[in-house]
Design a protein around this motif. Sequence first.
Motif, PDB file in Angstrom:
ATOM      1  N   ARG A 239     -11.815 -24.292  45.435  1.00  0.00           N
ATOM      2  CA  ARG A 239     -11.690 -25.677  45.885  1.00  0.00           C
ATOM      3  C   ARG A 239     -11.869 -26.687  44.756  1.00  0.00           C
ATOM      4  NH1 ARG A 239      -8.604 -28.716  48.188  1.00  0.00           N
ATOM      5  NH2 ARG A 239      -9.500 -30.711  48.800  1.00  0.00           N
ATOM      6  N   ASN A 240     -12.780 -26.419  43.825  1.00  0.00           N
ATOM      7  CA  ASN A 240     -12.998 -27.350  42.724  1.00  0.00           C
ATOM      8  C   ASN A 240     -11.767 -27.427  41.813  1.00  0.00           C
ATOM      9  OD1 ASN A 240     -15.635 -28.096  43.462  1.00  0.00           O
ATOM     10  ND2 ASN A 240     -16.506 -26.314  42.432  1.00  0.00           N
ATOM     11  N   GLU A 241     -11.152 -26.279  41.546  1.00  0.00           N
ATOM     12  CA  GLU A 241      -9.951 -26.271  40.716  1.00  0.00           C
ATOM     13  C   GLU A 241      -8.803 -26.973  41.426  1.00  0.00           C
ATOM     14  OE1 GLU A 241      -8.993 -22.775  38.199  1.00  0.00           O
ATOM     15  OE2 GLU A 241     -10.505 -21.751  39.425  1.00  0.00           O
ATOM     16  N   VAL A 242      -8.694 -26.747  42.741  1.00  0.00           N
ATOM     17  CA  VAL A 242      -7.628 -27.404  43.507  1.00  0.00           C
ATOM     18  C   VAL A 242      -7.807 -28.911  43.483  1.00  0.00           C
ATOM     19  CG1 VAL A 242      -6.636 -27.705  45.799  1.00  0.00           C
ATOM     20  CG2 VAL A 242      -7.184 -25.411  44.985  1.00  0.00           C
ATOM     21  N   ARG A 243      -9.064 -29.375  43.624  1.00  0.00           N
ATOM     22  CA  ARG A 243      -9.334 -30.817  43.576  1.00  0.00           C
ATOM     23  C   ARG A 243      -8.885 -31.421  42.249  1.00  0.00           C
ATOM     24  NH1 ARG A 243     -14.577 -29.608  45.962  1.00  0.00           N
ATOM     25  NH2 ARG A 243     -14.593 -30.166  48.171  1.00  0.00           N
ATOM     26  N   THR A 244      -9.114 -30.687  41.170  1.00  0.00           N
ATOM     27  CA  THR A 244      -8.689 -31.167  39.853  1.00  0.00           C
ATOM     28  C   THR A 244      -7.174 -31.311  39.799  1.00  0.00           C
ATOM     29  OG1 THR A 244     -10.584 -30.124  38.757  1.00  0.00           O
ATOM     30  CG2 THR A 244      -8.667 -30.642  37.388  1.00  0.00           C
ATOM     31  N   LEU A 245      -6.458 -30.331  40.331  1.00  0.00           N
ATOM     32  CA  LEU A 245      -4.991 -30.407  40.356  1.00  0.00           C
ATOM     33  C   LEU A 245      -4.516 -31.557  41.238  1.00  0.00           C
ATOM     34  CD1 LEU A 245      -3.867 -26.656  40.574  1.00  0.00           C
ATOM     35  CD2 LEU A 245      -3.886 -28.154  38.572  1.00  0.00           C
ATOM     36  N   GLU A 246      -5.183 -31.742  42.378  1.00  0.00           N
ATOM     37  CA  GLU A 246      -4.806 -32.838  43.268  1.00  0.00           C
ATOM     38  C   GLU A 246      -4.990 -34.195  42.578  1.00  0.00           C
ATOM     39  OE1 GLU A 246      -5.737 -31.234  47.771  1.00  0.00           O
ATOM     40  OE2 GLU A 246      -7.443 -31.808  46.515  1.00  0.00           O
ATOM     41  N   ALA A 247      -6.113 -34.368  41.887  1.00  0.00           N
ATOM     42  CA  ALA A 247      -6.357 -35.626  41.183  1.00  0.00           C
ATOM     43  C   ALA A 247      -5.321 -35.827  40.082  1.00  0.00           C
ATOM     44  CB  ALA A 247      -7.767 -35.621  40.595  1.00  0.00           C
ATOM     45  N   ARG A 248      -5.031 -34.760  39.360  1.00  0.00           N
ATOM     46  CA  ARG A 248      -4.062 -34.855  38.271  1.00  0.00           C
ATOM     47  C   ARG A 248      -2.675 -35.214  38.806  1.00  0.00           C
ATOM     48  NH1 ARG A 248      -4.483 -29.701  35.077  1.00  0.00           N
ATOM     49  NH2 ARG A 248      -6.495 -30.651  34.582  1.00  0.00           N
ATOM     50  N   TYR A 249      -2.289 -34.575  39.914  1.00  0.00           N
ATOM     51  CA  TYR A 249      -0.965 -34.849  40.465  1.00  0.00           C
ATOM     52  C   TYR A 249      -0.878 -36.289  40.985  1.00  0.00           C
ATOM     53  CZ  TYR A 249       3.394 -34.266  43.039  1.00  0.00           C
ATOM     54  OH  TYR A 249       4.690 -34.400  43.489  1.00  0.00           O
ATOM     55  N   GLY A 250      -1.969 -36.781  41.553  1.00  0.00           N
ATOM     56  CA  GLY A 250      -1.990 -38.161  42.027  1.00  0.00           C
ATOM     57  C   GLY A 250      -1.752 -39.148  40.893  1.00  0.00           C
ATOM     58  N   ILE A 251      -2.369 -38.880  39.740  1.00  0.00           N
ATOM     59  CA  ILE A 251      -2.183 -39.756  38.581  1.00  0.00           C
ATOM     60  C   ILE A 251      -0.753 -39.635  38.058  1.00  0.00           C
ATOM     61  CG2 ILE A 251      -2.946 -40.255  36.229  1.00  0.00           C
ATOM     62  CD1 ILE A 251      -5.696 -39.133  37.031  1.00  0.00           C
ATOM     63  N   ILE A 252      -0.221 -38.422  38.030  1.00  0.00           N
ATOM     64  CA  ILE A 252       1.165 -38.209  37.577  1.00  0.00           C
ATOM     65  C   ILE A 252       2.125 -39.025  38.433  1.00  0.00           C
ATOM     66  CG2 ILE A 252       3.041 -36.504  37.485  1.00  0.00           C
ATOM     67  CD1 ILE A 252       0.940 -34.424  36.668  1.00  0.00           C
ATOM     68  N   ARG A 253       1.930 -38.994  39.746  1.00  0.00           N
ATOM     69  CA  ARG A 253       2.801 -39.763  40.640  1.00  0.00           C
ATOM     70  C   ARG A 253       2.681 -41.264  40.381  1.00  0.00           C
ATOM     71  NH1 ARG A 253       3.267 -38.400  46.805  1.00  0.00           N
ATOM     72  NH2 ARG A 253       5.149 -39.605  46.361  1.00  0.00           N
ATOM     73  N   ALA A 254       1.468 -41.719  40.122  1.00  0.00           N
ATOM     74  CA  ALA A 254       1.260 -43.138  39.869  1.00  0.00           C
ATOM     75  C   ALA A 254       1.924 -43.575  38.563  1.00  0.00           C
ATOM     76  CB  ALA A 254      -0.233 -43.452  39.838  1.00  0.00           C
TER      77      ALA A 254
END
Length: 273
Positions: A239-254
């Motif tokens: 879950r911690n690794e997934v959260r990191t990917l989710e945060a990273r993808y959110g920034i990429i989209r922005a």
Amino acid sequence: MDDQDWEDGAGDVLKTVGRQIKLWRERAGLTQAELGQAISYSEEHISSVERGRRAPKPTLLDAADDVLNAGGLLSAFKDDVEQARYPRKVRDLAKLEADAVSMGAYGNHNIHGLLQTEEYTRALYHMRRPLLDEETIERYVAARMARQTIFSRWPAPILSFVQEEVTLRRPLGGRAVMRGQLERLLEVGRLRNVEIQVMPTDREDHAGMGGQLLLLDAKNGPTFGHISVQNFDRLITDRNEVRTLEARYGIIRAQALTPRESLTFIEKVLGET
């Protein structure tokens, strides 16, 4: 079929189907050449199918069933063969995609597989090193195209893609192939449940320097991450690794162009191609 990527009983399925075709052919008193001629396949193709070295297409099974009067027994193998045709890692990924209610993907070196045209996919596999034989290429192409049924599912999953600008401009497979690919992006990008965004090359701040990534939100389960590099795949469940990917993808989209700006950008690149 000796490659580890094709294990998990896939070879056994193809051998079983091949033996059944051979039994029905011999019962009908036909040679491999005669059966091939009757259903528009070469003798070598029929031989490979009967030995379990080549997966028969649904059209072959239906045609053989009809010519050999198998009463639907050969046609009944179509679903089993369809699964056996795909590499293990593709079957696993396709299953996750089929259960997903939403998905986000960032691609930095080629168009994402779910967005690819058949011609673009085939061109990519022809570029592989070491070289792949034609039979393996066709298996991989068929597997990738089959995954695109995700676009016709209902209820429709929410799908998000971010593509680097370079993936739109590098003419992999030639300019004609790339034009078809750009047209496909515009077609898919106009679907109500799909958002395609372009990451311009001139961005001075970029959260995607770690490489491509995939996020899948399962219908009855957690969110999974998936990364792939140099043919090495990793499914991420921590879950911690997934959260990191989710945060990273959110920034990429922005940081990328908006979906509307991106479609306009793709139209511009198409006009230049």
